[in-house]
Every structure is written in C-alpha cells, then in structure tokens.
Write an enzyme that holds these catalytic residues in place. Structure first.
Site, PDB file in Angstrom:
ATOM      1  N   ASP A 483      -6.585  11.724  13.577  1.00 32.73           N
ATOM      2  CA  ASP A 483      -5.849  12.867  13.049  1.00 32.73           C
ATOM      3  C   ASP A 483      -6.587  13.587  11.931  1.00 32.73           C
ATOM      4  O   ASP A 483      -6.261  14.716  11.581  1.00 32.73           O
ATOM      5  CB  ASP A 483      -4.529  12.368  12.437  1.00 32.73           C
ATOM      6  CG  ASP A 483      -3.383  12.471  13.414  1.00 32.73           C
ATOM      7  OD1 ASP A 483      -3.454  13.304  14.318  1.00 32.73           O
ATOM      8  OD2 ASP A 483      -2.415  11.704  13.252  1.00 32.73           O
TER       9      ASP A 483
HETATM   10  C1  GLC Z   1      -2.325   9.834  10.395  1.00 32.15           C
HETATM   11  C2  GLC Z   1      -3.376   9.374   9.462  1.00 32.15           C
HETATM   12  C3  GLC Z   1      -3.142   9.906   8.099  1.00 32.15           C
HETATM   13  C4  GLC Z   1      -2.906  11.392   8.133  1.00 32.15           C
HETATM   14  C5  GLC Z   1      -1.844  11.773   9.143  1.00 32.15           C
HETATM   15  C6  GLC Z   1      -1.719  13.247   9.310  1.00 32.15           C
HETATM   16  O1  GLC Z   1      -1.156   9.212  10.070  1.00 32.15           O
HETATM   17  O2  GLC Z   1      -3.444   7.970   9.402  1.00 32.15           O
HETATM   18  O3  GLC Z   1      -4.214   9.573   7.292  1.00 32.15           O
HETATM   19  O4  GLC Z   1      -2.532  11.849   6.887  1.00 32.15           O
HETATM   20  O5  GLC Z   1      -2.153  11.214  10.370  1.00 32.15           O
HETATM   21  O6  GLC Z   1      -0.896  13.585  10.356  1.00 32.15           O
HETATM   22  C1  GLC Z   2      -2.036   7.193  12.470  1.00 29.17           C
HETATM   23  C2  GLC Z   2      -1.334   8.110  13.439  1.00 29.17           C
HETATM   24  C3  GLC Z   2      -2.046   8.121  14.771  1.00 29.17           C
HETATM   25  C4  GLC Z   2      -3.515   8.410  14.584  1.00 29.17           C
HETATM   26  C5  GLC Z   2      -4.145   7.493  13.567  1.00 29.17           C
HETATM   27  C6  GLC Z   2      -5.568   7.854  13.241  1.00 29.17           C
HETATM   28  O1  GLC Z   2      -1.922   5.888  12.866  1.00 29.17           O
HETATM   29  O2  GLC Z   2       0.000   7.719  13.608  1.00 29.17           O
HETATM   30  O3  GLC Z   2      -1.483   9.076  15.628  1.00 29.17           O
HETATM   31  O4  GLC Z   2      -4.149   8.282  15.830  1.00 29.17           O
HETATM   32  O5  GLC Z   2      -3.399   7.527  12.370  1.00 29.17           O
HETATM   33  O6  GLC Z   2      -5.666   9.051  12.555  1.00 29.17           O
END
Ligand code: GLC
Ligand code: GLC
Length: 811
Positions: A483
């Site tokens: 993300d």
């Molecule tokens: C995921 C990531 C996090 C970020 C988020 C944004 O959860 O782990 O670091 O802030 O996505 O959507």
């Molecule tokens: C968090 C989010 C997931 C994403 C990951 C890496 O776990 O929930 O959707 O793939 O972060 O950013």
C-alpha cells in the site's frame, strides 16, 4: 524471557503475570456480538460493527494503558483489589490468565480469597457472560463487598469521542431490579438497547460515572468503592455506566458464583415501549433467563468448546515439534477465524472506527479460513465480487454493514482484481463446488449489470491485460500489495492520504509484483477453465501468463534478484542501481511462487539474495537499504522511519511467501527456517523483546535498521495469519487441496522426520501418515491409499467411504 506458557491439552495460553509488556488480548464472539478482552480485563464489546454499534467505551492513547473494560472490585476489609489486577493494581498473591478458544479465564487471589472470572460470548446469544466465582480459602469468615463496573459507549464510537456538546445531554438508563439498561437515543431513532445484569439480588447500584468515581478520581480508586456503598444514582446525560454492589459473607471454604451478563437487544419499531418512556424489556428478560444458573452457563460454555473443537478438527498435525503442532492445530487457525470475523476492524491497533473490509485483505484472509467455514467463505466471495467494477477493477474497501464499495477510497489498486481469482480457486479446491462460478453476481452492487462469477474472474484477468505499461508489465496504479509504494501519488501536503492523492497519472509506473501475481493466478485461472471444460479460455490465459513470464525475464530481472517496479519516470525501483531500496522481498517471493525463473536458475539466485541481504535474526525485512529520507516519487513507504512498517520492517505477511518459494525449489530446511523465525510459538522465549502476544502473529516486527529490532506491533488482524497457515499446512506439511482432490507433497526439514495429518476434506476424514526413511526434503515416491498403492501424489476420492487411510513415503 517468557510471561507464560502454552497449555496444549486445553488449547490455552497461560499468562502468569498481569504485567505483560503490552496488553495481551483475546477475542470473544463467533457471529454478531464481539468482545476484546485483555489479560487485565480491559477491552470493549460491540454488535456487528465496532464503530456504529459500540456497547462499551475504550480509552485510546490512554495512560496508564488499556483503560476501559469489565471491572470487578473486591472490597475485603480495607483492601480493594481486582481479579484482573487493573485498574486498582493492588498486588495480588496469585494471578493467572488463560486465553482459550473464544473464552478467557482469569484467576487470582488476595488475602485468602480467590476470584475466578470466566468470560465468553455464547455461540448463540448476543451477550458477554462473566461468571465470577469467589472462594474463601482463609480460616476466617469473610464479609466482602463486590462492585461491578462497565462504562457505556453512546453507540457511535467516533461521535462518542468527539461530539460532547450533544452527547453529554443524551445519556439515559433504566434500572429494574438487578438489571441496568442503557437506552441512550432509544427515545428517538434507535430500536436497540444494552443491558448489564447479575443473577442475584443487589445491595445498590450506580449508573452515573461521576457518582461512582467521584470528581477528579479514576477507576483505580472510585469513591463508591472506597466508602463501601453505592449511591443508587440514575444518570441523565453525562456518562452512563453500570455498577452493581453485592455484599456477602463467605465461610471458610465457601464458594459463591455470580453471573454477570452484558447483552445487546433489539425491538421491532412498533413495539419499543412497555409503557410511555419505559423500554420493552421482553427480549432482555428472555436473554437473561438463559443465564441464571451455573448449569446454564456450563451448558453454553460446553457448546462454545464444542464449536471450537469441531472447527479446529479440520486440520490436525502430529509431529515431533510441539511448537509446530500448537501453531497448526490451534493458534494459527484460531487467528485465521478472528480475521474472518473482524477483518481489520477492531484490535488494540485498529481502532474499530476506521477501515472497512479490504478487497485484497478479505480475499487473502479467505485462503486461511476456507477449510474452516466453507459456506461462509462462499458468501464472503460473492459479497466481495459484488464490489468489483464492470471493467474488472475493484473498490479497494467495502463496508461490512452495507456491503457497498467505499467511495472515499475508490479503486485503482491494481493488484486487487487478481486476488479474487486466488480466493475463488482456493474455495473450489477446498470444496469441489464449481457451482459458485455460475452465481449471478452484480458489479458495484448494481443488479442490472450482473454476470456469472466466472465472468468476474475473466474480467479480473483482462483488467491486468488492459493496463500494461511500457515494458509489458502491469501498471501499478495507486499501489499494489504494498500500500505504501505510491508511484503515481505525489503528496506534499501533511495529513493527506498517500494513496488517494492520485495526482500524477504517469501511465508508466509498473509493478513486477503484479506481474508475478498474474503468472501465478493466470495459470490457476487456466487450470480452473480446463476443469470446467473451457479449453479455449484456458489456452488464452496460459498464453497471457507465458507472455508475462517472458516480460518479467526481460525487464523484471536485476542481475541477482527480481526488480520491484518502474516508477512514474520509468526509473527502476528495487535495483542495485538505486542508492536505497535496492532489493525488495515481495517480487522474490511471488515470482518464485509463480515459478518464474525456476528453470532459468534465477529463482535460486533471488532467494539466495534474500537470505544474504534481507534476513536478520527476527525475520526477513521488506527491503534494504532502508530509505533514510522522504522520497516524493515513492510515497508512503519512505515516510516511515527506517526499520518500521513498509520501510524495511519485517512485514510478517510476506515472510511465508519466501518460505513457500523455498518449497518450490525443494529446499525444506530453508523453508522451515524462514517459517520458524516469525512463528510466535518458536519465539516465545523473546517475548520481552517481541512484546506482543506469543500466541498470534503480528503484522510487523521492527527490522534491523530500527531502534528496537525484534519489537512487534499490530498483533492479530493481519494477512499473516492466512499466509502462514497456507504455507505450513499446504507447502511445508504439504497437504494441498487441488481441483481433483487432496495432494500430498511435503517439503520439510530433515529434523522434522515423520508426521501425521488428520484432514477433513470434502466430507472425508483423511488420516495421512508421512514416512521419510531417507530423510529427504521433498518428493513422494509412494502413495498407499487404504492399502492400495496409487499413481502420483493426489489421493483419489474414496467414493462412499467417510474415512481414508493414506501412507505417503518420501524419497
Ligand atoms: C497499510 C499499511 C500502512 C498504510 C496503510 C494505508 O495498512 O500497512 O502502513 O498506512 O496501508 O492504507
Ligand atoms: C496492510 C494492509 C494490506 C497491505 C499491507 C502492505 O496489511 O492491510 O492490504 O497489503 O499492509 O502494505
């Protein structure tokens, strides 16, 4: 250092001190009513939606930590204490917390008095049951006062924390005998209320927080408890709570139990009132009547235990490793169920007020629970697919109550559609139920657009093909699995979302990770097409996967490992040419899982580079070297300090990809080594460093660059649960559901030796014994099914028999 131990026979983790490094929690609830419960009685309850229907209040960012819960105060002479230690923190003579499957039991002792609290949410009722048993182990009669305490949330947890100008005027309660009713907003548009009751006559009560605590006092020293008598306060507005007072004498050796119930009830709109202003309590009375006696509680508790024992009997391993057995048989599957129930909504790191259900997260979670609750998985798949758009793209999130896509976040995460293929294939491999492909399923929840689910999968595949970049690799959009790798979103405004400020449509930024996904899931889709007799479509998909494979070899290989991406300017990300972020974990895992570079010898090289460059004592970090400053062109990934989260933290979710990739190469020793590094039961002895619960996975462990390497965060609600279970159950132990039946294909470390798996699959109970006389790491040379040797390593369906005995000989 450990703060407890596993009790395998009871499927419990036993915590021996309330002073764990962080609150160590458990989840209660299986259907609609859920509670979070920490080892010191902290946590809260909600019905279906942790934001909109919150029953009890929790204090975020509080000091001391973990404030708000179900608290019982014991006043024995001048000593006041809590069975869970918090909030008085009176030193206890004995303490133990057992977190089990959907229940917790906290037992403690002070001055010869023992208190044992059993907390659970019954399988079939919307309530939390707390049975508190007090036993006098001293030689004198004890006269004690017991005070219960919970604080109500005014339903909407966000509004509750912010809208004081209104909320401090609206609180309403009713007291009826031992039952305290919370009915805020019931007079107007709500038709639900909460009740907190006890199965005994009470000596007093309070419903006003101010009356109970006293001005400027905290829950650690309530004035009512100090003075020893409730004030029978009936709050109007302010802060509604529920507290009972019960006084009792306990002879030496005598034991008394009290059953407290916190329930959620609804009334039909036209049947809300008993008399003007008095709520219709009929449903509450019916609920409470089911929890009046110890026998009733024992019955409901027995049903809960059976529920879990049945669920967990779907996959059982017996090996020489206790750590492996307890993770596979109990805790990893338990965590998978919790992610099914909670998605990413409510934990001690997810506030329960934010994210909806993620498209990719939900699809991946499904890989871990499809064998446990296949029918509910089927429903979930159709819900998720209904949020897809007609062009195959998808809403990144949807709201669990409405099941509609979340407009605020929208779409454009280009890995999302392919995860749908992953979970549908997993569902059919598990159940054999290909009829799901014919289910007529809408796009964006608009029935006018509906097609078969199969067509949804076709559009998922086509979406990638319609969105390729200059190197023939898939365009990344706002982000892929990571993300935080935001190659088309250049954010310079504090507080703005790094993903939704898509302000630079480069049309260029490409993801090698999505390319790998496409090869893997494109081939799985093709296999599915052949299975249902659609050879033409299978060939088309295979050809597309092959082309993608070629594109990765041509433009996605960096010399010693796979490249991560091309940014919006066509520059490489995750290359030795970069100053920082030279190598990323995701494409190494996923390319090899997809078989890319295996024949060419690149796969081996990529995984060796992972070991050499990304692996530390606590697991494999996401990238190296960590980004030291903020890179506008890369996005959120470089917003984190080095060593945390996506910036070179150990993101536990993708460590199993490396482990699975190692099994693709047949390197069982290495696969197990990677598995063990992040596996909670194997690192129980560093609980003081790790800090989060030693019985579940956390999303993230601080990496080598961090100030606190090895320290974990975000326990419980993470895709790690599903992927580690897929890895250990299907790739390491090698019991793999396929479209044609169960395949036995272990890839193990030699010290694991021989093992047995009991697997319930498509109505048959398989008992599989894996023998390994030559201590090899991979390869089954002989498969004996019910006494007869069969070709290959897929167990033929045993016809009408409900049991099947299999011996697999490795060699
Ligand atoms: C995921 C990531 C996090 C970020 C988020 C944004 O959860 O782990 O670091 O802030 O996505 O959507
Ligand atoms: C968090 C989010 C997931 C994403 C990951 C890496 O776990 O929930 O959707 O793939 O972060 O950013």
């Amino acid at each position: 250092m450990q703060f407890g131990h596993f009790d395998d026979a009871n499927k419990e983790y036993v915590i021996r001190t309330p002073m764990t490094p962080l609150p160590w929690i458990n989840y209660l609830g299986s259907n609609d009513f859920f509670s979070l419960l920490s080892n010191t009685c902290g946590g809260y309850s909600f019905y279906k939606d942790a934001k909109l229907l919150r029953l009890t209040r929790y204090r975020y960012n509080n000091v001391p930590m973990d404030e708000g819960g179900r608290y019982y105060y014991v006043k024995d002479g001048n000593t006041v204490w809590n069975p869970g230690w918090q909030p008085t923190k009176t030193t206890l003579d004995a303490y133990e917390c057992r977190h089990g499957m959907g229940y917790s039991r906290i037992t403690s002792k002070k001055n010869g008095l023992q208190a044992s609290l059993l907390a659970f949410v019954p399988v079939s009722d919307n309530c939390e049951v707390n049975r508190l048993t007090l036993t006098n182990h001293s030689r004198k009669t004890k006269s004690i006062s017991l005070f219960s305490y919970i604080e109500f949330c005014l339903w909407n947890a966000v509004d509750d924390m912010t809208n004081f100008q209104r909320n401090l005027n609206i609180g309403e309660v009713e007291v009826d005998g031992s039952a305290i009713y919370h009915k805020t907003e019931y007079r107007e548009r709500r038709n639900h209320y909460a009740v907190f009751s006890v199965n005994a006559e009470i000596d007093g009560f309070d419903t006003s927080r101010d009356a109970f605590l006293g001005a400027y006092r905290g829950t650690d020293d309530p004035i009512v408890v100090k003075q020893g008598s409730s004030t029978n306060s009936v709050t109007m507005g302010w802060y509604p709570i529920a507290s009972h007072q019960l006084t009792m004498d306990l002879e030496p050796g005598e034991s008394k139990s009290l059953i407290f119930v916190l329930g959620y009830l609804e009334n039909p709109k036209d049947d809300k009132w008993e008399s003007p202003g008095v709520i219709n309590k009929a449903p509450a009375k019916a609920l409470l009547a089911r929890y009046q006696t110890d026998e009733q509680v024992d019955g409901a508790f027995g049903a809960l235990r059976k529920h879990w024992n049945d669920l967990l009997s779907k996959y059982t391993v017996r090996s020489t490793s206790d750590e492996l057995n307890r993770m596979v048989n109990v805790w990893n599957q338990y965590q998978c169920m919790v992610t099914f129930n909670l998605s990413r909504s409510a934990s001690y790191y997810e506030s329960g007020t934010g994210r909806g259900m993620g498209f990719r997260d939900s699809c991946q979670d499904l890989l871990g629970f499809v064998h446990l609750v296949p029918d509910r998985a089927r429903e979930r798949i159709l819900d998720i697919a209904s949020t897809q758009f007609e062009d195959g793209s998808a809403y990144h999130q949807y709201q669990p109550l409405t099941k509609k896509g979340n407009m605020d976040i929208g779409s454009g995460f280009n890995d999302d559609p392919l995860w749908l293929i992953a979970c549908v294939v997993a569902y059919i491999r598990e159940t054999g139920d290909a009829s799901i492909l014919d289910e007529v399923t809408p796009y964006d929840n608009d029935d006018a657009t509906a097609t078969t689910l199969f067509e949804h999968l076709t559009r998922s595949l086509n979406y990638t093909l319609a969105n390729l970049g200059p190197h023939g690799l898939p365009l990344i959009g706002r982000a892929d699995w990571n993300d935080c790798l935001n190659l088309n979103c250049f954010s310079e405004t504090p507080g703005e979302s790094f993903q939704t400020c898509a302000n630079f449509e480069s049309g260029k930024a490409e993801s090698v990770f999505i390319a790998a996904m496409f090869v893997k899931y494109g081939n799985e889709y093709a296999e599915l097409c052949r299975h249902i007799g659609n050879d033409g479509e299978a060939e088309r998909a295979e050809k597309a996967a092959k082309d993608m494979y070629q594109a990765v070899l041509e433009s996605g290989w960096d010399g010693e490992w796979f490249l991560r991406a091309y940014d919006g300017y066509g520059e490489k990300v995750g290359s030795r040419e970069c100053d920082e972020g030279q190598i990323f974990i995701e494409p190494q895992g996923f390319c090899v899982m997809a078989g890319v570079g295996v024949e060419e010898g690149l796969a081996e090289q990529a995984l060796d580079s992972v070991k050499q460059r990304l692996e530390g004592p606590f697991g494999i970090v996401l990238l190296q070297p960590a980004y030291q400053s903020y890179h506008l062109r890369l996005g959120e990934i470089s917003s984190y300090p080095p060593g945390y989260k996506e910036n070179a933290g150990i993101f536990c979710h993708n460590n199993p990809w490396i482990s699975i990739a190692e099994t693709v190469l047949g390197r069982g020793e290495r696969a197990f080594e990677v598995y063990r590094k992040t596996c909670p039961a194997f690192i129980e002895d560093v609980s003081d460093v790790h800090k989060t619960e030693p019985y579940v996975y956390s999303q993230m462990i601080a990496g080598v660059d961090a100030a606190t390497p090895g320290e974990a965060k975000n326990s419980w609600l993470t895709g790690t649960a599903a992927w580690t279970f897929v890895n250990v159950s299907q790739y390491i132990l090698g019991i793999q559901p396929t479209l044609d039946g169960l395949r036995v294909n272990p890839c193990i470390s030699s010290d694991l030796g021989e093992f047995e798996v009991e697997r319930q699959y498509r109505g048959v109970n398989y008992h599989i014994e894996v023998q390994n006389p030559d201590r090899v790491q991979k390869g089954v040379v002989k498969l004996v099914v019910d006494g007869k040797e069969v070709e290959g390593n897929v167990i033929p369906h045993p016809g009408k028999a409900s049991k099947c005995k299999v011996i697999a000989v490795m060699g």
